[in-house]
Design a protein around this motif. Structure first.
Motif, mmCIF file in Angstrom:
data_model
loop_
_atom_site.group_PDB
_atom_site.id
_atom_site.type_symbol
_atom_site.label_atom_id
_atom_site.label_comp_id
_atom_site.label_asym_id
_atom_site.label_seq_id
_atom_site.Cartn_x
_atom_site.Cartn_y
_atom_site.Cartn_z
ATOM 1 N N GLY A 13 2.839 34.250 -7.615
ATOM 2 C CA GLY A 13 3.961 33.518 -7.026
ATOM 3 C C GLY A 13 4.073 32.110 -7.590
ATOM 4 N N LEU A 14 2.915 31.461 -7.797
ATOM 5 C CA LEU A 14 2.932 30.130 -8.396
ATOM 6 C C LEU A 14 3.510 30.163 -9.813
ATOM 7 C CD1 LEU A 14 -0.571 28.824 -7.258
ATOM 8 C CD2 LEU A 14 1.658 28.072 -6.407
ATOM 9 N N PHE A 15 3.133 31.202 -10.555
ATOM 10 C CA PHE A 15 3.653 31.336 -11.919
ATOM 11 C C PHE A 15 5.158 31.581 -11.897
ATOM 12 C CE2 PHE A 15 5.005 34.488 -15.102
ATOM 13 C CZ PHE A 15 4.895 33.721 -16.255
ATOM 14 N N TRP A 16 5.610 32.509 -11.061
ATOM 15 C CA TRP A 16 7.005 32.937 -11.086
ATOM 16 C C TRP A 16 7.952 31.927 -10.449
ATOM 17 C CZ3 TRP A 16 9.741 36.272 -13.707
ATOM 18 C CH2 TRP A 16 10.989 36.650 -13.257
ATOM 19 N N ARG A 17 7.510 31.278 -9.378
ATOM 20 C CA ARG A 17 8.405 30.424 -8.608
ATOM 21 C C ARG A 17 8.209 28.932 -8.848
ATOM 22 N NH1 ARG A 17 8.810 32.534 -2.498
ATOM 23 N NH2 ARG A 17 10.519 31.020 -2.611
ATOM 24 N N VAL A 18 7.099 28.554 -9.450
ATOM 25 C CA VAL A 18 6.833 27.126 -9.683
ATOM 26 C C VAL A 18 6.773 26.808 -11.172
ATOM 27 C CG1 VAL A 18 5.234 25.218 -9.298
ATOM 28 C CG2 VAL A 18 5.606 26.910 -7.490
ATOM 29 N N ALA A 19 5.858 27.456 -11.889
ATOM 30 C CA ALA A 19 5.617 27.092 -13.289
ATOM 31 C C ALA A 19 6.746 27.552 -14.213
ATOM 32 C CB ALA A 19 4.280 27.676 -13.743
ATOM 33 N N LEU A 20 7.143 28.809 -14.092
ATOM 34 C CA LEU A 20 8.118 29.358 -15.046
ATOM 35 C C LEU A 20 9.486 28.673 -14.965
ATOM 36 C CD1 LEU A 20 8.128 31.495 -17.262
ATOM 37 C CD2 LEU A 20 9.075 33.114 -15.614
ATOM 38 N N PRO A 21 10.019 28.384 -13.764
ATOM 39 C CA PRO A 21 11.318 27.681 -13.730
ATOM 40 C C PRO A 21 11.290 26.308 -14.399
ATOM 41 C CG PRO A 21 10.866 28.683 -11.607
ATOM 42 C CD PRO A 21 9.608 28.799 -12.416
ATOM 43 N N LEU A 22 10.120 25.662 -14.422
ATOM 44 C CA LEU A 22 10.001 24.345 -15.047
ATOM 45 C C LEU A 22 9.779 24.430 -16.553
ATOM 46 C CD1 LEU A 22 7.737 22.591 -12.380
ATOM 47 C CD2 LEU A 22 10.199 22.305 -12.705
ATOM 48 N N ALA A 23 9.564 25.638 -17.051
ATOM 49 C CA ALA A 23 9.201 25.809 -18.462
ATOM 50 C C ALA A 23 10.401 26.122 -19.347
ATOM 51 C CB ALA A 23 8.165 26.919 -18.584
ATOM 52 N N LYS A 24 11.620 25.811 -18.902
ATOM 53 C CA LYS A 24 12.810 26.135 -19.687
ATOM 54 C C LYS A 24 12.798 25.523 -21.091
ATOM 55 C CE LYS A 24 15.869 26.980 -15.750
ATOM 56 N NZ LYS A 24 17.092 26.553 -15.017
ATOM 57 N N PRO A 25 12.374 24.261 -21.263
ATOM 58 C CA PRO A 25 12.324 23.724 -22.640
ATOM 59 C C PRO A 25 11.393 24.517 -23.552
ATOM 60 C CG PRO A 25 12.201 21.945 -21.046
ATOM 61 C CD PRO A 25 12.055 23.212 -20.268
ATOM 62 N N ALA A 26 10.214 24.873 -23.051
ATOM 63 C CA ALA A 26 9.275 25.651 -23.858
ATOM 64 C C ALA A 26 9.827 27.050 -24.120
ATOM 65 C CB ALA A 26 7.920 25.734 -23.154
ATOM 66 N N ILE A 27 10.467 27.631 -23.128
ATOM 67 C CA ILE A 27 11.067 28.954 -23.298
ATOM 68 C C ILE A 27 12.168 28.901 -24.357
ATOM 69 C CG2 ILE A 27 12.497 30.702 -22.163
ATOM 70 C CD1 ILE A 27 10.915 30.155 -19.601
ATOM 71 N N GLY A 28 12.950 27.824 -24.357
ATOM 72 C CA GLY A 28 13.995 27.673 -25.364
ATOM 73 C C GLY A 28 13.413 27.579 -26.768
ATOM 74 N N ALA A 29 12.341 26.804 -26.920
ATOM 75 C CA ALA A 29 11.708 26.672 -28.238
ATOM 76 C C ALA A 29 11.134 27.999 -28.711
ATOM 77 C CB ALA A 29 10.610 25.612 -28.177
ATOM 78 N N VAL A 30 10.440 28.684 -27.821
ATOM 79 C CA VAL A 30 9.861 29.981 -28.179
ATOM 80 C C VAL A 30 10.954 30.989 -28.513
ATOM 81 C CG1 VAL A 30 8.570 31.954 -27.266
ATOM 82 C CG2 VAL A 30 7.733 29.633 -26.890
#
Length: 276
Positions: A180-197
């Motif tokens: 839940g921490l990964f899906w609801r906290v960490a991943l939504p904040l990782a949009k810049p890294a997701i865009g780069a990847v």
């Protein structure tokens, strides 16, 4: 900064852009020229007798539409698979303490040091034994589980390390588990890294050349880089206008992806310590 200074800066930037923009301009305009005009001297920056014959031949000489779709869906699937693998692995290395985590991470990063040419023969024998040669499975599984995913894992790990631990502590108070921490906290904040990847994974898959020429033999299964090599005349000479027309069409998805995600790409590199 004064108006004159801004004009000087813009002029310098415009001049600096020429070496990067001109090859694309030359490719697109030359694809509209007849062969006789391509080799004319002095060369022209705009076709005198523009024609779309080269674009017609692109689709007549081989199933380019099918090959285009092959590259597109493979790139999308590889990008999605790499995001899933790298985000989960990156979060685990950044936030889940376990014995030997540093050693395991170094071993994973060592995969970046192994050239593709070294592993291509063992991989071919493995996929041949599974009956997957002349299918798209090797073009999907190798990037998702290979070096591109390793680099993506590194980028995601570096991003997750920068997240304040207080965010996860607040999530724990709300009753969230690790997933839940990964899906609801960490991943939504990782949009810049997701865009780069997403950008560099899509580009890598779209431009993949070695694996297609090793694993694919049917023209209807070819991808774009492999298809571009097939536009030759009866004597084996290059059909320059047709090749440039196909190359122009192949560049469109790359430009679209970069334009849509360039901001996230720059922010992702800046926040993961890979800039400069």
């Amino acid at each position: 900064m004064s108006r004159r200074s801004k004009l000087v800066v813009y002029a310098v930037l415009l001049v600096c852009c020429v070496p990067f923009v001109f090859p694309t301009w030359w490719m697109a305009t030359t694809s509209l020229k007849p062969v006789s005009e391509i080799f004319a001297f002095p060369p022209s920056l705009w076709p005198k007798d523009a024609t779309l014959d080269a674009y017609r031949q692109v689709f007549e000489l081989q199933p380019f539409g099918q090959q285009y779709l092959n590259s597109l869906y493979i790139a999308v699937v590889v990008t999605a698979g790499t995001l899933v693998v790298s985000s989960l692995a990156g979060y685990a290395f950044a936030r889940i303490p376990f014995r030997g985590a540093g050693v395991v991470f170094v071993v994973v990063l060592a995969g970046l040091l192994v050239p593709n040419e070294v592993t291509i023969i063992p991989l071919y024998r493995m996929f041949d034994g599974l009956g997957l040669v002349n299918t798209h499975w090797p073009l999907i599984l190798i990037p998702v589980l290979g070096a591109p995913s390793v680099l993506a894992t590194f980028i995601m790990r570096q991003f997750f390390i920068t997240l304040p631990r207080e965010l996860e502590e607040a999530g724990r108070v709300d009753g969230l588990g690790r997933l839940g921490l990964f899906w609801r906290v960490a991943l939504p904040l990782a949009k810049p890294a997701i865009g780069a990847v997403s950008i560099f994974t899509f580009l890598h898959s779209w431009n993949l050349f070695l694996e297609p020429i090793v694993f694919l033999s049917s023209k209807d299964k070819f991808t774009i880089p492999q298809a571009l090599t097939q536009y030759v005349d009866a004597y084996g000479g290059a059909m320059w206008n047709v090749q440039l027309a196909a190359a122009t069409l192949s560049a469109l998805p790359v430009l679209i992806v970069f334009v849509l995600a360039q901001r996230q790409f720059v922010e992702g590199l800046a926040q993961t310590g890979l800039k400069g």
